[in-house]
Structure formats: structure tokens, C-alpha cells
Motif scaffolding. Structure first.
Motif, mmCIF file in Angstrom:
data_model
loop_
_atom_site.group_PDB
_atom_site.id
_atom_site.type_symbol
_atom_site.label_atom_id
_atom_site.label_comp_id
_atom_site.label_asym_id
_atom_site.label_seq_id
_atom_site.Cartn_x
_atom_site.Cartn_y
_atom_site.Cartn_z
ATOM 1 N N GLU A 1 0.678 -1.271 -0.064
ATOM 2 C CA GLU A 1 -0.022 -0.094 0.068
ATOM 3 C C GLU A 1 0.775 1.421 0.124
ATOM 4 O O GLU A 1 1.872 1.358 0.583
ATOM 5 C CB GLU A 1 -0.936 -0.033 1.265
ATOM 6 N N GLY A 2 0.740 2.101 -0.891
ATOM 7 C CA GLY A 2 1.271 3.586 -0.924
ATOM 8 C C GLY A 2 2.708 3.305 -1.767
ATOM 9 O O GLY A 2 3.652 4.113 -1.719
ATOM 10 N N ASN B 1 -0.923 7.384 2.944
ATOM 11 C CA ASN B 1 -1.231 5.944 2.893
ATOM 12 C C ASN B 1 -2.574 5.487 3.223
ATOM 13 O O ASN B 1 -2.904 4.542 2.508
ATOM 14 C CB ASN B 1 -0.127 5.305 3.644
ATOM 15 N N LYS B 2 -3.171 5.958 3.978
ATOM 16 C CA LYS B 2 -4.701 5.802 4.435
ATOM 17 C C LYS B 2 -5.684 6.081 3.304
ATOM 18 O O LYS B 2 -6.641 5.551 3.326
ATOM 19 C CB LYS B 2 -4.732 6.237 5.888
ATOM 20 N N SER B 3 -5.184 7.186 2.592
ATOM 21 C CA SER B 3 -6.158 7.545 1.571
ATOM 22 C C SER B 3 -6.105 6.711 0.440
ATOM 23 O O SER B 3 -6.889 6.680 -0.434
ATOM 24 C CB SER B 3 -5.760 9.200 1.402
ATOM 25 N N PHE B 4 -4.935 6.083 0.083
ATOM 26 C CA PHE B 4 -4.822 5.465 -0.762
ATOM 27 C C PHE B 4 -5.852 4.454 -1.244
ATOM 28 O O PHE B 4 -6.360 4.306 -2.484
ATOM 29 C CB PHE B 4 -3.095 4.747 -0.724
ATOM 30 N N ILE C 1 -12.301 12.069 0.877
ATOM 31 C CA ILE C 1 -11.255 11.268 1.398
ATOM 32 C C ILE C 1 -10.360 12.219 2.134
ATOM 33 O O ILE C 1 -9.741 11.758 3.167
ATOM 34 C CB ILE C 1 -10.572 10.734 0.098
ATOM 35 N N ALA C 2 -10.195 13.383 1.987
ATOM 36 C CA ALA C 2 -9.515 14.525 2.560
ATOM 37 C C ALA C 2 -9.956 14.441 4.045
ATOM 38 O O ALA C 2 -9.154 14.479 5.106
ATOM 39 C CB ALA C 2 -9.496 15.807 2.143
ATOM 40 N N GLU C 3 -11.303 14.482 4.413
ATOM 41 C CA GLU C 3 -11.819 14.454 5.471
ATOM 42 C C GLU C 3 -11.472 12.906 6.383
ATOM 43 O O GLU C 3 -11.111 12.931 7.488
ATOM 44 C CB GLU C 3 -13.310 14.627 5.700
ATOM 45 N N PHE D 1 -0.626 14.116 -1.790
ATOM 46 C CA PHE D 1 -0.542 12.840 -2.880
ATOM 47 C C PHE D 1 -0.064 12.970 -3.852
ATOM 48 O O PHE D 1 0.711 12.037 -4.208
ATOM 49 C CB PHE D 1 -2.146 12.701 -2.935
ATOM 50 N N ARG D 2 0.079 14.229 -4.480
ATOM 51 C CA ARG D 2 0.992 14.496 -5.434
ATOM 52 C C ARG D 2 2.561 14.331 -5.145
ATOM 53 O O ARG D 2 3.147 13.737 -5.956
ATOM 54 C CB ARG D 2 0.634 15.787 -6.190
#
Length: 301
Positions: free
Chosen positions: A36-37, A250-253, A266-268, A282-283
Motif C-alpha cells: 500500500e502506498g 497511505n490511509k487515503s490510498f 477522502i481528505a476528511e 498525494f501528488r
């Protein structure tokens, strides 16, 4: 395909056993892109670890120092040393990982081999890792024997267990002898610092989706905010803010991969204060905006 995870407890100590109780070593064939990530987050374990890149470069963060390890080289990581792994420019990195429980090599605790050979390394915070290169004949032979360990493990012919133990004992004899001067500068591992880091990581990982107060974090380990920041940087090589941003990305991935959530959602969920900060983080990590990720992934298939 499901992404791999390093299974850890709340203190980032790895939970997965390496090998078996009766043969406590293993060889993994790893691909950073399978995690992940596309990176291995900070973790530690009681086993010794030797990384051998096969394709691409692996960058290991060990405390405050980064080690760029290329094919034909290796990195020996001491036990209980927090470390993470990534690749430069988010490029693919394939590598083999040898993991071995120390007592598999030295036998009983208190034996001459443990006390005279391994203890100056295993309990020495001054030597968290050793970069293995082909700079001399000794280094070339060490890496050749480590490659043999991988081959013998994969083939598993009769008595492969004994062959592997013999090779690893030879390897560590050569490594520890070559670094005997460094091992005389013995600095006992600071267990209190490791325990404080465990508490800080536990708090950050549990509350990553919330607004985290530095004072509240420092209170967890009974330190001032300034000392808390210095200790975290010393033990991980990252600032608290940098670690938290990386952890949140990584949690957002998997949320981005699912395609089921808006960037605001997702940001929240990942703990970012607003979508633009999330997109920027992310970028920086993946080289593209969150909204572009799935389309770029599909174009590469």
C-alpha cells in the motif's frame, strides 16, 4: 489485486512471524509496488533483516540517516531498529529480504558466541545497520554467500536448513569481524527512547483522522514539545508533521483506488484539513493528483 500490508501492533512492532518456531528464518521476494502506498512504512521487529535489491534502488530510512541501496549491494538491519523503505522518484524496486531470529545463529543466551560475537552488535545502538557493498573481496564474498542463502532457501533440497545456517553463520562472522572497531564503541540501546517512540506512534496512528495537538502528543510521553519533536526526528528521521502527512496519504490510498468517494470526503476521512492539502500531499507522494491516479493506472495496464 489486494495490496500487501506490514501487520503491526499499535506501537509499529511487526506481528508476523518470520519462518517457524523450529526454523526461525525466511527469505521474501518483495516488490515495493505490491505494498500500500508503494512503500514500506516505519516498523521494527526482533529479527535481523538483510535487504538485497534486485531491480531498481531501495531507500531505507534508519533513524536520521537514509541509505540508498542498489542491486549488487545489501543492507543489514539490526533488531528493534525502526525503519522504512521507499524508492527514488516512486520507481519500481524489487528486492529479496532475509529475516532471521538471532538465537537461530548464536544458540543459548549467555553462550560464548552470543556474549562475545553477537551481543556487541545486537545491543549496540551505535550500529543500527550496516551497508554491505562489493568495495573489497570480503564484501563480495559476503554478498555471494547471501545470494546462496536465497538460492538454497528457494530450492529446499535435502538438509537445506543446515546449509543455510552454516552460510549465515559464515556471513555474520565475516561482517562482525570486518566491523569489529565500530562494535568496540558500544552504546547500550536506550529502551526508554524506544518505548516513548512506541507511545507517540500509537497516539498518532489512532488519532490520524483528527486534529492532533503537539502538546497532547508530548503529554503522552511526559516530555516538553521541543524534546518530543527532537526525539521523534532522532528515532525516525522524519518530523512529526512529515510522518503524519505520509501516514494520512497511505490511509487515503485505498479510498482513492475504490473510486467511491469525492476528494473532499477522502481528505476528511484521512485527516487532512482541506482537499487542496490532501491533493498536494498525494501528488508529492505519488507524482499525480488523486483524481488522475486511477486513469493513469488503467492506462498502464
Amino acid at each position: 489485486m489486494a495490496k500487501r500490508k506490514i501487520l503491526v501492533d499499535s506501537t509499529r512492532r511487526e506481528l508476523e512471524a518470520h519462518g517457524t518456531e523450529t526454523f526461525p528464518m525466511t527469505v521474501n521476494h518483495d516488490d515495493l509496488w505490491s505494498f500500500e502506498g508503494k512503500n514500506v512504512p516505519i516498523h521494527w521487529h526482533n529479527d535481523l533483516e538483510i535487504s538485497l535489491p534486485r531491480e531498481g534502488e531501495a531507500i531505507y530510512q534508519v533513524y536520521q540517516k537514509s541509505y540508498r541501496v542498489r542491486p549488487g549491494e545489501g543492507l543489514l538491519l539490526n533488531r528493534n531498529v525502526p525503519h522504512s523503505c521507499s524508492s527514488p522518484r516512486n520507481e519500481r524496486a524489487l528486492y529479496s529480504t532475509i529475516l532471521v531470529r538471532p538465537d537461530f545463529l548464536y544458540g543459548d543466551f549467555g553462550s560464548d558466541v552470543e556474549r562475545n560475537c553477537f551481543r556487541p552488535f545486537l545491543q549496540n545502538s551505535a550500529v543500527p545497520c550496516i551497508h554491505l557493498t562489493e568495495a573489497d573481496e570480503n564484501g563480495k564474498e559476503i554478498l555471494q554467500k547471501l545470494n546462496q542463502v536465497e538460492t538454497v532457501f528457494d530450492q529446499k533440497s535435502f538438509c537445506y536448513e543446515l546449509k543455510i545456517k552454516g552460510l549465515l553463520c559464515e556471513v555474520f562472522s565475516m561482517i562482525l569481524y570486518a566491523h569489529r572497531q565500530e562494535l568496540t564503541k558500544f552504546i547500550p540501546a536506550n529502551q526508554q527512547e524506544l518505548e516513548r517512540l512506541e507511545k507517540m506512534l500509537n497516539y498518532l496512528n489512532l488519532h490520524f483522522a483528527e486534529v492532533i495537538s503537539l502538546q497532547e502528543l508530548a503529554d503522552q510521553v511526559h516530555l516538553s514539545r521541543e524534546v518530543c519533536c527532537r526525539l521523534f526526528k532522532k528515532m525516525t528521521g522524519k518530523t512529526i508533521t512529515g510522518y503524519l502527512e505520509e501516514y494520512r496519504v497511505n490511509k487515503s490510498f485505498p479510498l482513492v483506488q475504490s473510486g467511491q468517494y469525492s476528494m473532499t470526503q477522502i481528505a476528511e476521512l484521512a485527516g487532512f484539513s482541506n482537499p487542496s492539502r490532501f491533493a498536494s500531499a498525494f501528488r508529492k507522494r505519488f507524482g499525480c493528483n488523486p483524481g488522475e491516479y486511477n486513469s493513469l493506472k488503467n492506462n498502464r495496464l
